[in-house]
Every structure is written in structure tokens, then in C-alpha cells.
Design an enzyme around this catalytic site. Sequence first.
Site, short mmCIF file in Angstrom:
data_model
loop_
_atom_site.label_atom_id
_atom_site.label_comp_id
_atom_site.label_asym_id
_atom_site.label_seq_id
_atom_site.Cartn_x
_atom_site.Cartn_y
_atom_site.Cartn_z
N LYS A 269 46.09 -1.41 -46.46
CA LYS A 269 45.90 -2.30 -45.32
C LYS A 269 46.30 -1.59 -44.03
O LYS A 269 47.31 -0.87 -44.02
CB LYS A 269 46.77 -3.56 -45.49
CG LYS A 269 46.24 -4.53 -46.51
CD LYS A 269 47.11 -5.77 -46.57
CE LYS A 269 46.59 -6.75 -47.60
NZ LYS A 269 45.29 -7.34 -47.25
N ARG A 343 41.54 -11.71 -56.93
CA ARG A 343 40.51 -12.26 -57.80
C ARG A 343 40.53 -11.57 -59.16
O ARG A 343 40.12 -12.16 -60.16
CB ARG A 343 39.13 -12.15 -57.13
CG ARG A 343 38.71 -10.74 -56.82
CD ARG A 343 37.60 -10.67 -55.80
NE ARG A 343 38.06 -10.99 -54.44
CZ ARG A 343 37.27 -11.03 -53.37
NH1 ARG A 343 35.99 -10.81 -53.51
NH2 ARG A 343 37.76 -11.33 -52.18
N1 BES Z 1 46.24 -11.06 -49.89
C1 BES Z 1 45.04 -10.80 -49.18
C2 BES Z 1 44.55 -12.02 -48.38
C3 BES Z 1 45.43 -12.53 -47.27
C4 BES Z 1 45.11 -12.26 -45.95
C5 BES Z 1 46.52 -13.33 -47.52
C6 BES Z 1 45.89 -12.75 -44.93
C7 BES Z 1 47.30 -13.82 -46.50
C8 BES Z 1 46.98 -13.53 -45.21
C9 BES Z 1 43.92 -10.39 -50.14
O1 BES Z 1 44.32 -9.73 -51.29
C10 BES Z 1 43.02 -9.47 -49.40
O2 BES Z 1 43.46 -8.41 -49.05
N2 BES Z 1 41.78 -9.92 -49.17
C11 BES Z 1 40.80 -9.16 -48.48
C12 BES Z 1 39.58 -9.13 -49.36
C13 BES Z 1 38.51 -8.22 -48.87
C14 BES Z 1 38.92 -6.79 -49.09
C15 BES Z 1 37.24 -8.54 -49.62
C16 BES Z 1 40.49 -9.87 -47.16
O3 BES Z 1 40.38 -11.08 -47.15
O4 BES Z 1 40.42 -9.18 -46.16
ZN ZN Z 2 44.50 -7.63 -51.03
#
Ligand code: BES
Ligand code: ZN
Length: 494
Positions: A269, A343
Amino acid sequence: MIPSIVLTNKEQELGHLVVIVSKFSKLPAGIFSGAEKAYLKVQVENRKQEVVEFNRLGYWVYVYFIKDEKVPSKRMEASRKAGDKVAVLLNAQKATKVTVFDEGGESEEVLAFAEGMALGSYQFLKYKKDRENENTLKEIEIYSKALEEAENSPTVTRHMSRVKRLNILLEAVACCRDLINEPNSYLTATAFSKEAGKMAKESGASVEVLNTQKLAALKMGGLLGVNQGSHEPPTFTVMEWKPAGARNKKPLVIVGKGVVYDSGGMNLKPGDSMMNMKDDMSGAAAVAATIYAVAKAGLPVHVVGLMPATDNRPGAKAMVPGDVITMHNGMTVEVLNTDAEGRLILADALSYAKKYDPALVIDLATLTGAAVRAIGKFGAVAMQSKAPAEMESLICSGYDVYERLVEFPMWEEYGEQMKSDLADLKNLGPAEASMITAGKFLEKFTDYPYIHLDIAGPAFIDKRDSYRGQGGTGFGVRLLFDFIQKNTWAGSQG
Ligand code: BES
Ligand code: ZN
Ligand code: ZN
């Protein structure tokens, strides 16, 4: 620790006092002097504030004029928020006890007010030496003839008083917040399973923790795949409450995403977006806390909680984009982005849930940034398949406890977007509507009535927001408890 709520039938003693009343003409007799009444009258007429306060020989008196609001759920929420406001003032006064007085029969408002006070007094101070700002409020005493009568009414058959049940629920919310607020330096997947074990023991629920070997034997390729980059083993915690005489034949299964830290993995991230990722186990925490509350309150319903847990990190063995993994149900998934890890671990848990022949499965997950962008922090994104009636009743519970839900569609076209050229599925869809494609991905691992809740927005808040506090909010616990309680009493579960 949060203050506990107790019902009293003692006449008023000297101490901090809150009087809850619907309007000026309903002020109870014998409590206020003429001068105080005159002051209150001016304040009410101006309607500058719903809570009027004044001092009396070292004690504070707060009068809450119930919001003139026709919609019950909004009126209750105003009472919770007023309760929080007064709790903040009392804690600033270093008060330890307060009596909430109701003579007009406003028992629902009184309970909501006390709920707001208790949750608003929550703090997470484990890592702070300086306790100067520690909240002092320990006891919220309720004096309410209406509530007293309702509790003792022979026509109402309840195996536990509402006040006692409320205390258990609020304790569960506090527990859930603690788990979310714990950083990954303490809360590894193993630590999470141990905390869940303690909660099970204390509440009377049973618990089983599946370790790496067991997960390998079960071929949980999603959970094991996400765990590959970690120096810590994964866990899969199963909590179960199966009372004799449960009203449902088939269980309700609740599943929570337990990513104890989400760095994104190899798809690391960027910048600040990693900041609050200790909250990525909020779904699992809500599941553990719900089972705890349901078991401790002895609700006559069979509930199972499934909590797959791991951190998501880059490491020598970590998955890389393009890897193909085989899931618990035998399907293959092309992992195009290691940050779409939730997921993968949930899919294994959802296919594992089939062995319970569930009446309904609900999952809670901080799953996508898209859910946050769509509706922000004031509610959760919800989707259902084969469960329209259950969804309707969950949405109602959402309004009642003010953990609101917005339903999004499960249209087939979104599912098409998750098909892979190389494997059965891919874990990454297009940029648009990714909270929906994530839900569609999960649906592929279900064959039962299913509700998916994406709680990425409301699970964690940076700035204090009334009784929701700061940090982990415990979103989902009050929602599920309300849903379980109502459905069980109606006896509608298959
Ligand atoms: N844990 C994150 C989602 C999240 C974002 C939780 C902000 C709390 C606050 C999840 O695992 C993630 O990283 N999702 C990505 C998915 C994408 C790579 C398809 C996202 O939503 O950006
Ligand atoms: Zn994630
Ligand atoms: Zn995540």
C-alpha cells in the site's frame, strides 16, 4: 472498561442527576426549585440546546428534553448522542456515578441515553502511562418506574432483564473496540484466536482454533496463500453457541475478515493508506464479540462464528501478482493483486460454512476502499443473494441501532468481470464498483442464503464521533445482536 448500568428503585440520593423528559410541562414534581424551573423554561423556550445543565451544591443536574422527532430510530439516536454529551461533561468533572431519572415513562429513551453514556465513556488506554484524562464514570443508575414495571411485568416473558442484556451487549462492543485498537505488535493471528478463546470461555460458547496443519489438510489455499509472506502462522477460529432448545434448526453462521494487519503484501500500500490497517480484522472482532454477547445473554439461538485470521505482508515467500491458488472448494483463483486479500481468506471461510447447512450466512469485512468512497463512514455497504427477506429485516435492525446499511445489487454482469482467462476466477476486477465485484467474488463460494457487509467505512474512525468514540467503533455487534434477538423471538429462522 465502560460504566455499568443498574436499575434502582431507591428515591433520589444526593449526587449527579440527569432528568429525561419529553417537554417542560412534564417536568417531575419535587425535584426542581422555582428558580431552577424558571431557568429551565427560558432555556427550553430558546431551544438552544437539548441538554440544560446547572450546578447544585457541588453536584450537576442535566435535563435532557427528548428531541421532538417523529421517526423513532432518529429520536433514539438523538438520545444516545445526548447521553454521550452528558457523559463527556461528567467525566470532565471526575464523576464516578450518575442517576438518570425518568418519571414520564420514557423508558426506551432512557435506555438509549444510558447506552450513549456508557459507549461514550469507552477509552483504550492500555499503552498510556499518563492517565490524567482517564474517564471516571463507573455506574449509571436508572430510576424509572416504567422500566421497573416493564422488567417485572408477569405478561412479559424474558429470561433476562433488558438492563442486564444491554450491559452484556455494551461490554461486547467495548471488547470488540479493544481488539480493533490493539496494534499488530500485540494482536497477531494467534493472539486474536487466544482473545476469542477467552471470550468464548467467559460467555459459555465453545471454541476451536484450526492451526496451519489443519488448514493445509482442509486445503484452505486462500488463507494459506495470503499468509505466505508472513512470519506468523494463520489461525481459523470457530466459536459456537448451541443452546439446548435453540429456536432455529439450521444455524446462523457469521463470518468475519480477520486480517490483523494489511500492508497490501507485494502490492504494498502506498503512503498513508497503510496507517490504520490494524483495523482490517474489525469483521472478525465483531463476530467474536457478537457470539460472546449472544452466549452470555443466553439467547435461544444456534449461532456459529468463523474467523479466518492472518496478516498480509510482503516476504520472501509472499504471493506475487499472477500466482494461481486453489481454494478450499477446489476453485482456482488468479491473484492479480495481493492487496485484494480479504476476499481470499473469506472465500475459504464461506465454503467451509457449507458444512453447517446454514439457514443464513452473514459476513462482515473491511473489504474495499470503494465501499468507503461510495457511502463514507456513516453506514455499511450490504449485498445479498437468496436472502431478500433477511436483508430487509437486517436493514431495519440497522436503522434501530443506527448501524445503517445500504443495499447494492448482485447483478450477474459484475460476476462476469471476475472471471479469469487463466483460472476459474481472478481476485481483481475493474476499477469501477469494486465493492460490488468483491461481493460477487465471495458469492461464488456460497450456495445458501447469504448477506455480505462491507464495513470498511464505519469500522474505524480517526476523529471522535459521539458515542462511536475514536478508533475502532465496534460496528456490527449491536446490529447483529439486534437482528438475532428479534428473529429468534419471532422464531422465524428455518
Ligand atoms: N483492507 C483493504 C480495504 C480497506 C480500505 C479497509 C480502506 C479499510 C479502509 C482491502 O484489503 C484492500 O486493500 N482492498 C483494495 C482492493 C483492490 C486492490 C481491488 C481496495 O479496495 O483498494
Ligand atoms: Zn488489502
Ligand atoms: Zn484488507
